[in-house]
Design an enzyme around this catalytic site. Structure first.
Site, PDB file in Angstrom:
ATOM      1  N   LEU A 278       0.860  -1.175   0.000  1.00 46.29           N
ATOM      2  CA  LEU A 278       0.000   0.000   0.000  1.00 46.29           C
ATOM      3  C   LEU A 278       0.899   1.227   0.000  1.00 46.29           C
ATOM      4  O   LEU A 278       1.937   1.243   0.666  1.00 46.29           O
ATOM      5  CB  LEU A 278      -0.910   0.022   1.235  1.00 46.29           C
ATOM      6  CG  LEU A 278      -1.970  -1.082   1.350  1.00 46.29           C
ATOM      7  CD1 LEU A 278      -2.727  -0.948   2.666  1.00 46.29           C
ATOM      8  CD2 LEU A 278      -2.931  -1.043   0.180  1.00 46.29           C
ATOM      9  N   ASP A 279       0.505   2.275  -0.724  1.00 44.93           N
ATOM     10  CA  ASP A 279       1.274   3.513  -0.731  1.00 44.93           C
ATOM     11  C   ASP A 279       1.355   4.085   0.680  1.00 44.93           C
ATOM     12  O   ASP A 279       0.510   3.796   1.533  1.00 44.93           O
ATOM     13  CB  ASP A 279       0.613   4.554  -1.655  1.00 44.93           C
ATOM     14  CG  ASP A 279       0.614   4.119  -3.103  1.00 44.93           C
ATOM     15  OD1 ASP A 279       1.423   3.241  -3.455  1.00 44.93           O
ATOM     16  OD2 ASP A 279      -0.196   4.659  -3.875  1.00 44.93           O
ATOM     17  N   GLN A 280       2.343   4.941   0.916  1.00 41.94           N
ATOM     18  CA  GLN A 280       2.531   5.477   2.269  1.00 41.94           C
ATOM     19  C   GLN A 280       1.300   6.236   2.762  1.00 41.94           C
ATOM     20  O   GLN A 280       1.007   6.257   3.956  1.00 41.94           O
ATOM     21  CB  GLN A 280       3.790   6.358   2.318  1.00 41.94           C
ATOM     22  CG  GLN A 280       3.754   7.616   1.466  1.00 41.94           C
ATOM     23  CD  GLN A 280       3.084   8.788   2.149  1.00 41.94           C
ATOM     24  OE1 GLN A 280       2.877   8.783   3.367  1.00 41.94           O
ATOM     25  NE2 GLN A 280       2.739   9.792   1.366  1.00 41.94           N
TER      26      GLN A 280
ATOM     27  N   THR B 280      -1.840   5.556   1.845  1.00 42.70           N
ATOM     28  CA  THR B 280      -3.014   4.687   1.801  1.00 42.70           C
ATOM     29  C   THR B 280      -3.125   3.922   3.113  1.00 42.70           C
ATOM     30  O   THR B 280      -2.128   3.431   3.645  1.00 42.70           O
ATOM     31  CB  THR B 280      -2.919   3.696   0.626  1.00 42.70           C
ATOM     32  OG1 THR B 280      -2.835   4.426  -0.596  1.00 42.70           O
ATOM     33  CG2 THR B 280      -4.138   2.792   0.580  1.00 42.70           C
TER      34      THR B 280
ATOM     35  N   HIS C 104      -0.094   2.024  -8.364  1.00 42.14           N
ATOM     36  CA  HIS C 104      -0.921   3.215  -8.165  1.00 42.14           C
ATOM     37  C   HIS C 104      -2.232   3.135  -8.954  1.00 42.14           C
ATOM     38  O   HIS C 104      -2.736   4.150  -9.435  1.00 42.14           O
ATOM     39  CB  HIS C 104      -0.153   4.474  -8.579  1.00 42.14           C
ATOM     40  CG  HIS C 104       0.931   4.858  -7.630  1.00 42.14           C
ATOM     41  ND1 HIS C 104       1.827   5.864  -7.902  1.00 42.14           N
ATOM     42  CD2 HIS C 104       1.287   4.372  -6.414  1.00 42.14           C
ATOM     43  CE1 HIS C 104       2.682   5.990  -6.905  1.00 42.14           C
ATOM     44  NE2 HIS C 104       2.366   5.086  -5.986  1.00 42.14           N
TER      45      HIS C 104
END
Length: 248
Positions: A111-113, A115, A194
């Site tokens: 997961l993105d930072q 998210t 993404h």
């Protein structure tokens, strides 16, 4: 599973080297079934086979249960990177106890930072590959907060498919529900880089916040606060696998 010496049992669960585990036991810090055991060579059935629960023990009064493999769910907060060598933000691995780190748990996907939400981790390589592979088409549900208000036709556009840079064909959401003028519940099955942010951008909007609430048939456990983790039990793993491809 054959009986294991207590020293080996603790080592297998991430409590240090064999020498360190032996020292813990001899110092009286380890108890099994509520009884202190100071013999590192004492044999115990670790359990955790044929569906049976693992052996319950405690180290320095902290309860544990023997698990052949580690399967955990973390409620990832914003501002953490899914990397053991983060670049700009703390690592999600700092949220886990050292015993799990010693076992070598890895993120199942990333997961993105910025998210938040459901993140699986394990030390089972086959499990990690199975649930991170895009070929499996595991549905993942995200709660999406948008910068600009939208109508239902925006959600319909994401389901119909949008053009993404470097993708040979349009990418479509498996499902998309407009929850409010600025929030969507979006289901994807691919897990491309993404992907949700790029899809929303291609449709002419911007993601302000992103939260993953479900993977497969497993929802983020109620009451699991951001930054907290818990073990996945057999029933959780069964729910994880209990799903149907929304596009099938």
């Amino acid at each position: 599973m054959r009986p294991m010496q207590l020293e080996r049992l603790l080592h297998a669960q991430g409590f240090g080297s064999r020498k360190e585990c032996r020292a813990l036991i001899r110092a009286g810090y380890v108890s099994v079934a509520g009884e202190v055991c100071d013999d590192p060579n004492a044999d115990f059935d670790p359990g955790s086979h044929d569906g049976s629960p693992g052996l319950e023990f405690a180290v320095d009064d902290q309860p544990w249960r023997f698990r052949t493999r580690a399967y955990v769910v973390l409620h990832k907060p914003a501002g953490y990177e899914c990397s053991q060598k983060p670049t700009f933000h703390p690592s999600v691995f700092t949220l886990l106890p050292p015993q799990l780190l010693a076992r070598g748990v890895q993120c199942v996907g990333r997961l993105d930072q910025d998210t938040t939400g459901l993140l699986l981790l394990s030390d089972d390589g086959q499990f990690i590959h199975q649930w991170s592979s895009g070929k499996k088409r595991t549905p993942k549900v995200y709660e999406v907060t948008l910068k600009h208000a939208v109508e239902q036709d925006f959600a319909d556009q994401l389901v119909a498919g949008v053009e993404l840079h470097d993708e040979p064909a349009p990418i479509a959401a498996a499902a998309c529900e407009r929850m409010s003028p600025t929030t969507l519940r979006l289901t994807i099955c691919e897990g491309k880089y993404h992907q949700v942010k790029r899809m929303v951008g291609a449709a002419g909007n911007r993601v302000e916040a992103l939260h993953r609430s479900r993977v497969g048939g497993l929802e983020l456990p109620t009451g699991l606060a951001p930054g907290q983790w818990r073990w996945l039990e057999a029933e959780d793993l069964a729910r994880l696998a209990d799903y149907a491809d929304p596009e099938a």
